[in-house]
Design an enzyme around this catalytic site. Structure first.
Site, PDB file in Angstrom:
ATOM      1  N   GLU A  37      -6.269   0.732   0.748  1.00 43.22           N
ATOM      2  CA  GLU A  37      -6.730   0.830   2.362  1.00 43.22           C
ATOM      3  C   GLU A  37      -6.626  -0.650   3.328  1.00 43.22           C
ATOM      4  O   GLU A  37      -6.545  -0.427   4.383  1.00 43.22           O
ATOM      5  CB  GLU A  37      -8.631   1.050   2.573  1.00 43.22           C
ATOM      6  CG  GLU A  37      -8.577   2.519   1.852  1.00 43.22           C
ATOM      7  CD  GLU A  37      -8.844   2.665   0.512  1.00 43.22           C
ATOM      8  OE1 GLU A  37      -8.588   1.470  -0.353  1.00 43.22           O
ATOM      9  OE2 GLU A  37      -9.255   3.661  -0.009  1.00 43.22           O
ATOM     10  N   LYS A  54     -20.025  12.569   6.339  1.00 37.99           N
ATOM     11  CA  LYS A  54     -19.437  13.830   5.822  1.00 37.99           C
ATOM     12  C   LYS A  54     -19.901  15.005   6.509  1.00 37.99           C
ATOM     13  O   LYS A  54     -18.938  15.732   7.146  1.00 37.99           O
ATOM     14  CB  LYS A  54     -19.217  13.932   4.342  1.00 37.99           C
ATOM     15  CG  LYS A  54     -18.517  15.114   3.693  1.00 37.99           C
ATOM     16  CD  LYS A  54     -18.537  14.971   2.410  1.00 37.99           C
ATOM     17  CE  LYS A  54     -17.194  15.993   1.728  1.00 37.99           C
ATOM     18  NZ  LYS A  54     -17.340  15.945   0.284  1.00 37.99           N
ATOM     19  N   MET A  69       2.036 -23.053  -0.440  1.00 35.89           N
ATOM     20  CA  MET A  69       1.521 -24.215   0.481  1.00 35.89           C
ATOM     21  C   MET A  69       0.449 -24.978  -0.104  1.00 35.89           C
ATOM     22  O   MET A  69       0.088 -26.043   0.192  1.00 35.89           O
ATOM     23  CB  MET A  69       1.053 -23.226   1.876  1.00 35.89           C
ATOM     24  CG  MET A  69       0.315 -23.997   2.866  1.00 35.89           C
ATOM     25  SD  MET A  69       1.411 -25.282   3.560  1.00 35.89           S
ATOM     26  CE  MET A  69       2.043 -24.253   5.075  1.00 35.89           C
TER      27      MET A  69
END
Lengths: 569, 180
Positions: free
Chosen positions: A50, A162, A470
């Protein structure tokens, strides 16, 4: 007309002009997904996690200027969106995230996959909703899109139980909004604009700092006009890159921690800063107390809370950049600042950025500049976060508007690949290059499957140095080279890519760089290049943490490094 | 920079989550909220909040702007510098027997407070006033033995037409626009 909640959501999305949804189904959104079958005009792109749905919606929104939309289920689906939503919030990207929630009778009972996602996202959304009344769904969606896209754009989350997706309610898409507490100021205050024009007309060393607000407001021509008429040099922020052509004579790069030395020197010397659609982030200003010490500041931004937050402002103008510049431009005289321009040109010659040194191995700066050459500077560049992001920002020349997509505020590693998916879906005809690091890439590597399934012709260039580069650079410069938890073992990216069904090659020699980029361009589908770069190459220039912009370090000389280590202890 | 008490008043939509959102904006910056009072306002569906916080002027102004960005917040002002009326209500239960009761009643009278409940060993006092008045009343009562205190926190309003009117003007503008 009676419809189910799921149908109301789809109908409302269509009314808002939505064409694409990035998402991942689950138990609490099955009814909504079920109705998608009736709406083939809504293209759903199935991601593999997601977080990628939110980043893809983010990338899509940045390149199209439209609101990006993502779906996820309740509980873990919703929490996985959180990083992506926060990323969009910090970079002011319009997004609507719709999450499933457990049915109303179960809310507040720690039901399976129940989480308080409106509570969790309260500080990282522009607004959010839990819809308990199916009759208010349409109104909520209309409000959500309006809030997401107007004013300072941002993400809005709608949590839909739902059973609300299943039950029927009357559907009529509202034409009016009912938002008493939300009325962004678009027109700047005329008296303030007048004051600003006076300062601009009188300035000797004016400097424009253009931010992402120029891109959001699509004020490219207005910005150009201001700069050209009053002969004002422009530098940008990291997110403001591609708001103004980089090859234009008045462009002097971008400022900040890894910005161009001459851009930072310009800030130091300017007597007037005209900040347009930017928010004086600490990575841009460096040490705030030493920022632009000789300058008065005009700050144009749509968000009043940004004015005076980090920097003392002389003339605040709250409003939309395009609207304000249009009025401001009418009050600007044709002026010359030749001495100032000459000075900046001198600094640019003395402190050039594009000095890619002669080197047998593969330098990342070299790769980026060659990607620029081969793509004719017409590609949209999407990056992850880290060293590669800075090199991609520094060494590609951005002349086309809005062609640099990067995670600025949140600095989200793993943003690159999913955001490139969104960018490619939004700009199907353009070349999309995802420039990533081997660390950043592995955070969302699963999205190669999405790219393969959707046949998205994204070109992926991995700057592979075997380090979390980095952080290693900071350990190198400020922690006596103690490389703790930064050496990175990586899988064989070529084999991985091929296993996902995406052609790939590895480049280990300098002479193979250009042919590899050309091959990627000639492939119809997606293509991955694993560039084995010089492992301990650092990003320069660099303003050391806590330093002022004027303390920028340009060359990786040993003496400089020694000085650095001493001065930071 | 010196911190000072600031009184912030806000009109907010009567919706879930508004109070949590506002409180979180203070929490994030490490502000301690002295008091927060929420109740109805002169407009339907709008609540009025009075928040008292301790902070530097710059930080409080930054939070005020952030509060103003919350979609359900209709208007928010820092009225600290204005000519304002601030009041709070306190209920104080004090130990009392036949020998101390009359002395307590005298103090209550001086402060124009009321006794709202009397029991064999205690009295409960209702007092209204600004923070200073309530605090001095409490100070005097402590000697008798305070059993329980409940304070509402401050509610505030500017005097005359200033300040408060600004809020009403904005609301009525929006209302008029919506009717068109």
């Amino acid at each position: 007309m009676k419809m189910t909640g799921g149908q109301i959501i789809c109908e409302s999305l269509i009314k808002e002009g939505v064409e694409v949804i990035f998402g991942f189904p689950g138990g609490a959104v099955i009814p909504l997904y079920d109705t998608l079958l009736q709406y083939p005009q809504l293209r759903h792109i199935l991601v593999r996690h997601e977080q990628a749905a939110a980043h893809a919606a983010d990338g899509y929104a940045r390149v199209t200027g439209k609101v990006g939309v993502c779906f996820a289920t309740s509980g873990p689906g919703a929490t996985n969106l959180v990083t992506g939503i926060a990323n969009a919030y910090l970079d002011s990207v319009p997004m609507v995230a719709i999450t499933g929630q457990v049915s109303r009778p179960f809310i507040g009972k720690d039901a399976f996959q129940e989480i308080d996602i409106t509570g969790i996202t309260l500080p990282i959304t522009k607004h959010n909703y839990l819809v308990l009344d199916p009759g208010s769904l349409a109104n909520t969606i209309k409000e959500a899109f309006h809030i997401a896209r107007t004013g300072r754009p941002g993400p809005v989350l709608i949590d839909v139980p739902k059973d609300v997706q299943e039950v029927q309610a009357d559907f009529k898409y509202p034409t009016k909004l009912n938002l008493m507490g939300y009325e962004p100021t678009v027109k700047g205050h005329p008296a303030q604009i007048k004051k600003a024009s006076k300062l601009i007309n009188e300035a000797k060393r004016p400097l424009i700092i253009a931010g992402r607000g120029v891109i959001v407001s699509q004020a490219y021509t207005e910005l150009k006009r201001l700069a050209e008429v009053a002969q004002i040099p422009i530098i940008t922020t990291l997110l403001g890159i591609s708001s103004f052509p980089e090859s234009h004579v008045l462009n002097y790069g971008w400022l900040g921690m890894h910005g161009m030395a001459y851009a930072n020197m310009a800030v130091e010397a300017a007597d007037l800063i005209i900040a347009i659609g930017m928010r004086f982030d600490d990575r841009a200003t460096a040490k705030v107390s030493a920022f632009a010490p000789h300058a008065r500041v005009v700050h144009i931004d749509i968000d009043p809370a940004e004015i005076g937050k980090n920097i003392r402002v002389d003339v605040p103008i709250v409003g939309d950049v395009k609207v304000v510049l249009n009025i401001l431009n009418e009050q600007i005289n044709t002026i010359e600042h030749m001495d100032w321009i000459r000075q900046l040109n001198e600094w640019r010659e003395e402190h050039p950025l594009l000095q890619i040194r002669d080197f047998d191995g593969i330098l990342p700066q070299y790769i980026i500049s060659k990607i620029h050459e081969v793509t004719n500077g017409e590609a949209t560049i999407v990056t992850g976060v880290g060293q590669h992001q800075m090199w991609a920002a520094q060494h590609y020349l951005y002349d086309k508007p809005n062609t640099f997509v990067t995670s600025g505020g949140l600095g989200t590693m793993g943003f690159g690949l999913p955001a490139a998916i969104g960018a490619k879906v939004g700009r199907a005809k353009n070349d999309i290059w995802c420039i990533d690091g081997d660390g950043s890439f592995q955070m969302t590597i699963q999205e190669l499957a999405t790219i393969a399934q959707e046949k998205l012709a994204i070109k992926i260039a991995i700057m592979h140095n075997g380090y979390l580069g980095m952080v290693r650079q900071w350990q190198d410069l400020f922690y006596d080279k103690r490389y703790v938890a930064t050496p990175l073992s990586t899988p064989d990216f070529v084999k991985i890519s091929e296993a996902y069904g995406i052609s790939a090659i590895r480049v280990s020699h300098k002479e193979d760089v250009i042919p590899a980029i050309e091959r990627a361009m000639n492939e119809d589908g997606p293509f991955l290049i694993d560039f084995m770069i010089e492992p301990e190459e650092n990003v320069y220039p660099m303003v050391p943490p806590g330093g002022a912009l004027s303390e920028i370090l340009e060359e990786p000389k040993n003496e400089v490094e020694v000085w650095l280590r001493q001065s930071t202890r | 920079m010196a911190t000072a008490k600031h009184t912030i008043v806000a009109l907010v939509e009567d919706k879930p989550g508004v109070l949590a959102h506002m409180a979180s904006l203070f929490r994030r910056r490490g502000f301690n909220i002295d008091s927060i009072a929420v109740g109805g306002s002169e407009l339907p569906n709008l609540s009025r909040m009075t928040i008292v916080v301790d902070g530097t002027a710059i930080m409080v102004e930054q939070v005020r702007k952030q509060l103003d960005k919350v979609i359900d917040v209709v208007k928010v002002s820092d009225i600290t510098g204005d000519d304002m009326i601030a009041r709070e209500l306190a209920l104080i239960k004090v130990k009392a027997n036949s020998s101390t009761r009359s002395e307590i009643i005298q103090i209550v009278d001086i402060f124009r407070a009321n006794i709202v409940d009397v029991a064999s060993d205690s009295v409960t006092i209702e007092a209204t006033g600004d923070d200073e008045k309530i605090t001095s009343l409490l100070h005097l009562l402590r000697g008798f033995g305070v059993k329980e205190i409940a304070r509402t926190g401050s509610i505030a309003m500017t005097r005359g037409n200033q300040g408060a009117l600004k809020i009403v003007e904005k609301i009525s503008n929006v209302r008029v626009k919506r009717q068109k």
